[in-house]
Structures are given as C-alpha cells and as structure tokens.
Design a protein around this motif. Sequence first.
Motif, PDB file in Angstrom:
ATOM      1  N   ARG A 210       0.831  -1.213   0.000  1.00 20.78           N
ATOM      2  CA  ARG A 210       0.000   0.000   0.000  1.00 20.78           C
ATOM      3  C   ARG A 210       0.860   1.254   0.000  1.00 20.78           C
ATOM      4  O   ARG A 210       0.380   2.343  -0.333  1.00 20.78           O
ATOM      5  CB  ARG A 210      -0.926  -0.003   1.213  1.00 20.78           C
ATOM      6  CG  ARG A 210      -1.975  -1.107   1.181  1.00 20.78           C
ATOM      7  CD  ARG A 210      -2.659  -1.273   2.532  1.00 20.78           C
ATOM      8  NE  ARG A 210      -3.322  -0.048   2.944  1.00 20.78           N
ATOM      9  CZ  ARG A 210      -3.691   0.200   4.201  1.00 20.78           C
ATOM     10  NH1 ARG A 210      -3.423  -0.686   5.146  1.00 20.78           N
ATOM     11  NH2 ARG A 210      -4.305   1.327   4.500  1.00 20.78           N
ATOM     12  N   ALA A 211       2.151   1.112   0.352  1.00 21.16           N
ATOM     13  CA  ALA A 211       3.077   2.249   0.346  1.00 21.16           C
ATOM     14  C   ALA A 211       3.826   2.364  -0.974  1.00 21.16           C
ATOM     15  O   ALA A 211       4.725   3.190  -1.110  1.00 21.16           O
ATOM     16  CB  ALA A 211       4.067   2.109   1.498  1.00 21.16           C
ATOM     17  N   GLY A 212       3.478   1.520  -1.944  1.00 22.33           N
ATOM     18  CA  GLY A 212       4.133   1.572  -3.245  1.00 22.33           C
ATOM     19  C   GLY A 212       5.384   0.729  -3.339  1.00 22.33           C
ATOM     20  O   GLY A 212       6.099   0.778  -4.344  1.00 22.33           O
ATOM     21  N   CYS A 213       5.670  -0.048  -2.298  1.00 27.28           N
ATOM     22  CA  CYS A 213       6.819  -0.949  -2.299  1.00 27.28           C
ATOM     23  C   CYS A 213       6.329  -2.387  -2.180  1.00 27.28           C
ATOM     24  O   CYS A 213       5.149  -2.634  -1.933  1.00 27.28           O
ATOM     25  CB  CYS A 213       7.745  -0.625  -1.126  1.00 27.28           C
ATOM     26  SG  CYS A 213       8.547   0.990  -1.253  1.00 27.28           S
TER      27      CYS A 213
ATOM     28  N   ARG B 263      -3.048  -4.968  -7.775  1.00 28.76           N
ATOM     29  CA  ARG B 263      -2.807  -3.681  -8.430  1.00 28.76           C
ATOM     30  C   ARG B 263      -1.446  -3.114  -8.046  1.00 28.76           C
ATOM     31  O   ARG B 263      -0.736  -2.538  -8.879  1.00 28.76           O
ATOM     32  CB  ARG B 263      -3.919  -2.703  -8.049  1.00 28.76           C
ATOM     33  CG  ARG B 263      -3.911  -1.393  -8.845  1.00 28.76           C
ATOM     34  CD  ARG B 263      -5.069  -0.497  -8.458  1.00 28.76           C
ATOM     35  NE  ARG B 263      -6.345  -1.211  -8.541  1.00 28.76           N
ATOM     36  CZ  ARG B 263      -7.064  -1.553  -7.477  1.00 28.76           C
ATOM     37  NH1 ARG B 263      -6.635  -1.263  -6.250  1.00 28.76           N
ATOM     38  NH2 ARG B 263      -8.214  -2.181  -7.632  1.00 28.76           N
ATOM     39  N   ALA B 264      -1.068  -3.291  -6.791  1.00 32.47           N
ATOM     40  CA  ALA B 264       0.216  -2.773  -6.331  1.00 32.47           C
ATOM     41  C   ALA B 264       1.378  -3.447  -7.060  1.00 32.47           C
ATOM     42  O   ALA B 264       2.368  -2.795  -7.407  1.00 32.47           O
ATOM     43  CB  ALA B 264       0.346  -2.978  -4.822  1.00 32.47           C
ATOM     44  N   ILE B 265       1.255  -4.756  -7.289  1.00 33.17           N
ATOM     45  CA  ILE B 265       2.301  -5.474  -8.014  1.00 33.17           C
ATOM     46  C   ILE B 265       2.405  -4.964  -9.441  1.00 33.17           C
ATOM     47  O   ILE B 265       3.509  -4.687  -9.956  1.00 33.17           O
ATOM     48  CB  ILE B 265       2.017  -6.985  -7.997  1.00 33.17           C
ATOM     49  CG1 ILE B 265       2.233  -7.553  -6.594  1.00 33.17           C
ATOM     50  CG2 ILE B 265       2.919  -7.715  -9.004  1.00 33.17           C
ATOM     51  CD1 ILE B 265       1.880  -9.022  -6.451  1.00 33.17           C
ATOM     52  N   ARG B 266       1.277  -4.818 -10.120  1.00 26.47           N
ATOM     53  CA  ARG B 266       1.283  -4.327 -11.500  1.00 26.47           C
ATOM     54  C   ARG B 266       1.875  -2.922 -11.567  1.00 26.47           C
ATOM     55  O   ARG B 266       2.680  -2.611 -12.460  1.00 26.47           O
ATOM     56  CB  ARG B 266      -0.152  -4.321 -12.054  1.00 26.47           C
ATOM     57  CG  ARG B 266      -0.877  -5.659 -12.021  1.00 26.47           C
ATOM     58  CD  ARG B 266      -0.317  -6.657 -13.000  1.00 26.47           C
ATOM     59  NE  ARG B 266      -1.160  -7.851 -13.076  1.00 26.47           N
ATOM     60  CZ  ARG B 266      -0.826  -8.946 -13.747  1.00 26.47           C
ATOM     61  NH1 ARG B 266       0.319  -9.011 -14.396  1.00 26.47           N
ATOM     62  NH2 ARG B 266      -1.650 -10.000 -13.762  1.00 26.47           N
ATOM     63  N   ASP B 267       1.472  -2.071 -10.634  1.00 24.83           N
ATOM     64  CA  ASP B 267       1.976  -0.693 -10.621  1.00 24.83           C
ATOM     65  C   ASP B 267       3.471  -0.656 -10.355  1.00 24.83           C
ATOM     66  O   ASP B 267       4.208   0.139 -10.967  1.00 24.83           O
ATOM     67  CB  ASP B 267       1.237   0.132  -9.557  1.00 24.83           C
ATOM     68  CG  ASP B 267      -0.208   0.399  -9.919  1.00 24.83           C
ATOM     69  OD1 ASP B 267      -0.570   0.202 -11.092  1.00 24.83           O
ATOM     70  OD2 ASP B 267      -0.976   0.801  -9.024  1.00 24.83           O
ATOM     71  N   TYR B 268       3.935  -1.511  -9.446  1.00 28.17           N
ATOM     72  CA  TYR B 268       5.363  -1.556  -9.123  1.00 28.17           C
ATOM     73  C   TYR B 268       6.171  -1.978 -10.343  1.00 28.17           C
ATOM     74  O   TYR B 268       7.224  -1.399 -10.640  1.00 28.17           O
ATOM     75  CB  TYR B 268       5.592  -2.529  -7.972  1.00 28.17           C
ATOM     76  CG  TYR B 268       7.021  -2.576  -7.468  1.00 28.17           C
ATOM     77  CD1 TYR B 268       7.435  -1.763  -6.426  1.00 28.17           C
ATOM     78  CD2 TYR B 268       7.953  -3.452  -8.034  1.00 28.17           C
ATOM     79  CE1 TYR B 268       8.740  -1.813  -5.961  1.00 28.17           C
ATOM     80  CE2 TYR B 268       9.254  -3.508  -7.581  1.00 28.17           C
ATOM     81  CZ  TYR B 268       9.642  -2.684  -6.540  1.00 28.17           C
ATOM     82  OH  TYR B 268      10.939  -2.734  -6.090  1.00 28.17           O
ATOM     83  N   ILE B 269       5.688  -2.978 -11.050  1.00 30.81           N
ATOM     84  CA  ILE B 269       6.386  -3.447 -12.247  1.00 30.81           C
ATOM     85  C   ILE B 269       6.447  -2.348 -13.306  1.00 30.81           C
ATOM     86  O   ILE B 269       7.488  -2.122 -13.938  1.00 30.81           O
ATOM     87  CB  ILE B 269       5.695  -4.705 -12.808  1.00 30.81           C
ATOM     88  CG1 ILE B 269       5.891  -5.882 -11.841  1.00 30.81           C
ATOM     89  CG2 ILE B 269       6.222  -5.053 -14.195  1.00 30.81           C
ATOM     90  CD1 ILE B 269       5.114  -7.128 -12.213  1.00 30.81           C
ATOM     91  N   ASP B 270       5.339  -1.637 -13.496  1.00 34.68           N
ATOM     92  CA  ASP B 270       5.295  -0.569 -14.497  1.00 34.68           C
ATOM     93  C   ASP B 270       6.194   0.604 -14.109  1.00 34.68           C
ATOM     94  O   ASP B 270       6.862   1.201 -14.969  1.00 34.68           O
ATOM     95  CB  ASP B 270       3.859  -0.068 -14.675  1.00 34.68           C
ATOM     96  CG  ASP B 270       2.961  -1.099 -15.331  1.00 34.68           C
ATOM     97  OD1 ASP B 270       3.498  -2.023 -15.972  1.00 34.68           O
ATOM     98  OD2 ASP B 270       1.728  -0.986 -15.194  1.00 34.68           O
ATOM     99  N   THR B 271       6.221   0.921 -12.819  1.00 33.36           N
ATOM    100  CA  THR B 271       6.953   2.104 -12.360  1.00 33.36           C
ATOM    101  C   THR B 271       8.444   1.847 -12.195  1.00 33.36           C
ATOM    102  O   THR B 271       9.279   2.644 -12.654  1.00 33.36           O
ATOM    103  CB  THR B 271       6.377   2.599 -11.022  1.00 33.36           C
ATOM    104  OG1 THR B 271       4.989   2.887 -11.178  1.00 33.36           O
ATOM    105  CG2 THR B 271       7.104   3.855 -10.552  1.00 33.36           C
TER     106      THR B 271
END
Length: 255
Positions: A101-104, A229-237
């Motif tokens: 949830r913290a983006g990590c 969603r956090a995993i997908r976002d982390y991979i993209d970012t």
Amino acid sequence: MTTERCAPVEPRPIEDGRRWSIWIDVEGFSTLWERGHKAVLGLSALMEGIYSLGTRLYRNDGDRLFAHQFGDGFIIVADFHEPQLDRCAAIAVALMRHISRAGCLARAAIAEGEFADISGLWPKVIREAIARDGSDDCVSLGSGLMTLLPVMGTALIAANKLDARNPIKGSILTIATPDSARISPSFPSRTVDGHAALTILDWVHAEHSHIDRIWSCAGVGGAPADAERAIRDYIDTEEPPTLWIRGTLYSTNLS
C-alpha cells in the motif's frame, strides 16, 4: 469492529519447542534508495505494521511478538511454540500487503528456531558499561555509540537462511515444505520447481480469519485486489529485472 472480536486472545499454554520466526524486508531497497525516498516509505510501512500488530492486537503473554530490525528488514519471533502456523502466515501476508500500500513490495520467509537472552555472555567490560549507562541495548564509545542486540538464536537466522536458499527472485513468501503442512489450505501454495524442500505461499490471494482479524483490529493488510494492483503498478513504475517479474507473478498466481 466489536470489542469482543478485537480483544486480545487468551494466552496459549507454554510448550517446549522452537518458536516460529518471520524474516521480512523491502525488495529492491538499495535501488529504491538511490531513486529517492520510496525505500524509506516501504521500511516505514513495515515498522508501522509491526508496531500496530504488537500494540493493538497481539500484545499479551502467549501471543505477543518480538521484532528486531536488521537493515531494511525485520525478524519477528513468536512468544512460544505454536503447533499450527496459520497465525504466523497471516502476519506475514498482512505485512506484505501493508507494505504494498506504500508503493513498495516485500519478500518474506517463515521458519522456526530457538530464541534466548545472550546478554549474560557478553564481555565483562560491556556488562559493566551497560550497568553504568543504564541501558540494555547500547553503550557509549566516548562520544560515539555501540548498539547491541541482547537476544539471539536460530529463530533470528533460520528464516533469513531459508529465504536465501530460494532461487526464485521477486516478492515471495517462502516456507519449508514440511512446515507448510501446518498451514491450512486457505493459503494457496506451490513447491518450487527443482527444490521440493521449498514451498511458496501466495500472499496476494490468501484468505483466512486471522488475516481478516489483523485488518479489522490492527489496520494492517489490505484486499487481494489492491495487492494485485500494487504489483502491477510496481512493475510498471520500477521496471525490475525480467526474472524478478517472472518470479513475483508466478508465486502470486498472476502469470
């Protein structure tokens, strides 16, 4: 939330035996550190999650937790031996979701071992300095400081070693295959190809009453959809290495 549901559970009977331990750290910490403050956000979320668990839910003898920081990670140790490992697995899952949830993202492992106070074995000069300074975790080095860890044992290193043995890269939760039999089917799992002694738990899709209770009483965790969603976002970012992406998606049944 109801008071009854979130009240501390009754202490478990004291049993001889090894205690479970969780090694958990922030994935890609050094890389994230070089890019800015994101690494600190992940570590802060981990600290906050452990603190909330220990002060809002598991705070009584029998269920209390012991946590010790090592760099960007923590070892969390149970109070006593627990025949079933569902609570342990739920804590690991909840913390991994909390960090997401913290983006990590985090990596964790579950093992068992002994845990003891070793401060009595320190050199006499250190024991005298502790008594003089009135602290049990640090002594003065002139105007400097020596920080100490008064507890040690295989519980503090077994989970870390188990994690190191897993060849799969990524945000994964590892447990020894024999120990996985002590966890309910509510935690989806699979053995590691070519390494039958290692099992991976799906921290994204696990569902258990312990996980629900941790979320409702301590505010630690999150929904599976949010973790996905956090995993997908982390991979993209962050654009981690291909092997890391493959391992993370494989272990969380997202590939």
